[in-house]
Design a protein around this motif. Sequence first.
Motif, PDB file in Angstrom:
ATOM      1  N   GLY A 185       0.959  -1.151   0.024  1.00  0.00           N
ATOM      2  CA  GLY A 185      -0.075   0.075  -0.006  1.00  0.00           C
ATOM      3  C   GLY A 185       0.754   1.240   0.137  1.00  0.00           C
ATOM      4  O   GLY A 185       0.230   2.474  -0.269  1.00  0.00           O
ATOM      5  N   ALA A 186       2.137   1.354   0.088  1.00  0.00           N
ATOM      6  CA  ALA A 186       2.928   2.424   0.217  1.00  0.00           C
ATOM      7  C   ALA A 186       2.963   3.185  -1.244  1.00  0.00           C
ATOM      8  O   ALA A 186       3.019   2.225  -2.274  1.00  0.00           O
ATOM      9  CB  ALA A 186       4.382   2.014   0.369  1.00  0.00           C
ATOM     10  N   TYR A 187       2.902   4.512  -1.159  1.00  0.00           N
ATOM     11  CA  TYR A 187       2.721   5.174  -2.358  1.00  0.00           C
ATOM     12  C   TYR A 187       3.961   5.330  -3.168  1.00  0.00           C
ATOM     13  O   TYR A 187       4.957   5.534  -2.655  1.00  0.00           O
ATOM     14  CB  TYR A 187       2.244   6.417  -1.882  1.00  0.00           C
ATOM     15  CG  TYR A 187       2.025   7.525  -3.047  1.00  0.00           C
ATOM     16  CD1 TYR A 187       1.090   7.420  -3.872  1.00  0.00           C
ATOM     17  CD2 TYR A 187       3.157   8.398  -3.348  1.00  0.00           C
ATOM     18  CE1 TYR A 187       0.656   8.465  -5.017  1.00  0.00           C
ATOM     19  CE2 TYR A 187       3.069   9.395  -4.528  1.00  0.00           C
ATOM     20  CZ  TYR A 187       1.928   9.378  -5.316  1.00  0.00           C
ATOM     21  OH  TYR A 187       1.508  10.360  -6.313  1.00  0.00           O
ATOM     22  N   VAL A 188       3.767   4.952  -4.495  1.00  0.00           N
ATOM     23  CA  VAL A 188       4.800   5.160  -5.290  1.00  0.00           C
ATOM     24  C   VAL A 188       5.039   6.530  -6.041  1.00  0.00           C
ATOM     25  O   VAL A 188       5.922   7.235  -6.331  1.00  0.00           O
ATOM     26  CB  VAL A 188       5.270   3.961  -6.199  1.00  0.00           C
ATOM     27  CG1 VAL A 188       6.334   3.863  -7.162  1.00  0.00           C
ATOM     28  CG2 VAL A 188       5.279   2.699  -5.330  1.00  0.00           C
ATOM     29  N   LEU A 226      -0.249   4.534  -8.171  1.00  0.00           N
ATOM     30  CA  LEU A 226       0.899   3.347  -8.142  1.00  0.00           C
ATOM     31  C   LEU A 226       1.303   2.926  -6.701  1.00  0.00           C
ATOM     32  O   LEU A 226       1.674   3.877  -6.054  1.00  0.00           O
ATOM     33  CB  LEU A 226       1.750   3.317  -9.030  1.00  0.00           C
ATOM     34  CG  LEU A 226       2.483   2.184  -9.550  1.00  0.00           C
ATOM     35  CD1 LEU A 226       1.668   1.419 -10.375  1.00  0.00           C
ATOM     36  CD2 LEU A 226       3.663   2.670 -10.386  1.00  0.00           C
ATOM     37  N   SER A 227       0.927   1.877  -6.330  1.00  0.00           N
ATOM     38  CA  SER A 227       1.545   1.380  -4.774  1.00  0.00           C
ATOM     39  C   SER A 227       1.995   0.165  -4.823  1.00  0.00           C
ATOM     40  O   SER A 227       2.022  -0.753  -5.841  1.00  0.00           O
ATOM     41  CB  SER A 227       0.323   1.587  -3.725  1.00  0.00           C
ATOM     42  OG  SER A 227      -0.810   0.674  -4.309  1.00  0.00           O
ATOM     43  N   VAL A 228       2.817  -0.200  -3.735  1.00  0.00           N
ATOM     44  CA  VAL A 228       3.359  -1.488  -3.517  1.00  0.00           C
ATOM     45  C   VAL A 228       2.280  -2.411  -3.106  1.00  0.00           C
ATOM     46  O   VAL A 228       1.236  -2.333  -2.444  1.00  0.00           O
ATOM     47  CB  VAL A 228       4.437  -1.402  -2.376  1.00  0.00           C
ATOM     48  CG1 VAL A 228       5.178  -2.838  -1.937  1.00  0.00           C
ATOM     49  CG2 VAL A 228       5.518  -0.424  -2.709  1.00  0.00           C
ATOM     50  N   ALA A 229       2.424  -3.528  -3.852  1.00  0.00           N
ATOM     51  CA  ALA A 229       1.275  -4.643  -3.509  1.00  0.00           C
ATOM     52  C   ALA A 229       1.632  -5.424  -2.156  1.00  0.00           C
ATOM     53  O   ALA A 229       2.781  -5.190  -1.670  1.00  0.00           O
ATOM     54  CB  ALA A 229       1.430  -5.713  -4.882  1.00  0.00           C
TER      55      ALA A 229
END
Length: 312
Positions: A185-188, A226-229
Amino acid sequence: HSCSAIDNADGRFVVEDNALQVADSSLNYEVNATWPVTVRCVDSGIPPLYRDQAFVVVVVDENENPTGIRMRGGLVTENLPAGQIAATFATDDPDNEIENRQSFIYSVENSSPDFPFEIVGDELRTTRSLDFEANPSWKVIVRSTDSGGLYITETFQVSVLDANDRAMQIVLIGSGSIPENSVGGAYVGSVFAVDEDFGDEHSYSVAGVYPDGAGVFVVNATTGVLSVADGVDLDFERVRQYAVTVVAVDSGTPPLSYTGNVTINIIDLNEKPTAITLTNIKVNESSGNGTVVGTVVVSDPDNEYVNRQQHS
């Protein structure tokens, strides 16, 4: 003798000084090619005597200037290949009032090097694909020349119809970098489709990630975030950069898709050593000062692939 026209074709002719003359300049070959005229000549005798004589006056045809050009159509859709028929032309000419006796050659008089039309016969055709967003309409100067060399020039407007355009590029808004070990969930960043069509909305999906395949990053279909899965371990020591393939589908009719790549860089973090071991734990009882018991070995994620950390 004194002569006069007693049947003067409704006033079109008159006899003056014993000469039959035109009295009305509205003679038109295309309407009447001949006119009957009766001339009466009276002598000066006593009693005066006269004679009537009927003639047929022949109107000789002359080439007349075309009077107008008519355009049919004038619409062409953008993005189509060259050769599209944008319009057809017809010419009004007095010489064709009754029957078609004149033919016409059409030409364009525009001199601009980027002018995208040509005339073939009586058809205005495109010479390349048109772009509504760049030019929604074109001024076309047309000349029509009749078979006798007389011509008329008129200016027309051809409109370009808007069509759905495919997106041209996918860009990543944001730094494009994220620290290793970031949680799901971390924002990219946010992906954005560059599209000529103002107001077009896009839906986004991740088609693949290199290396590791899909599943490393996810994208919000509506916002493009776009975020970390979830469940992914970003490890700088293993993978320092990812190429993410994103598909954007627009809201036009028909919907069109564009596939592009964005680059994600992994930021290295200093990580805690995970273990300390000795190569030997035994030493003789008589060992003196400075005797090496064993070598201390530190396990550190930062040294997993390349020794970048030193320990004291």
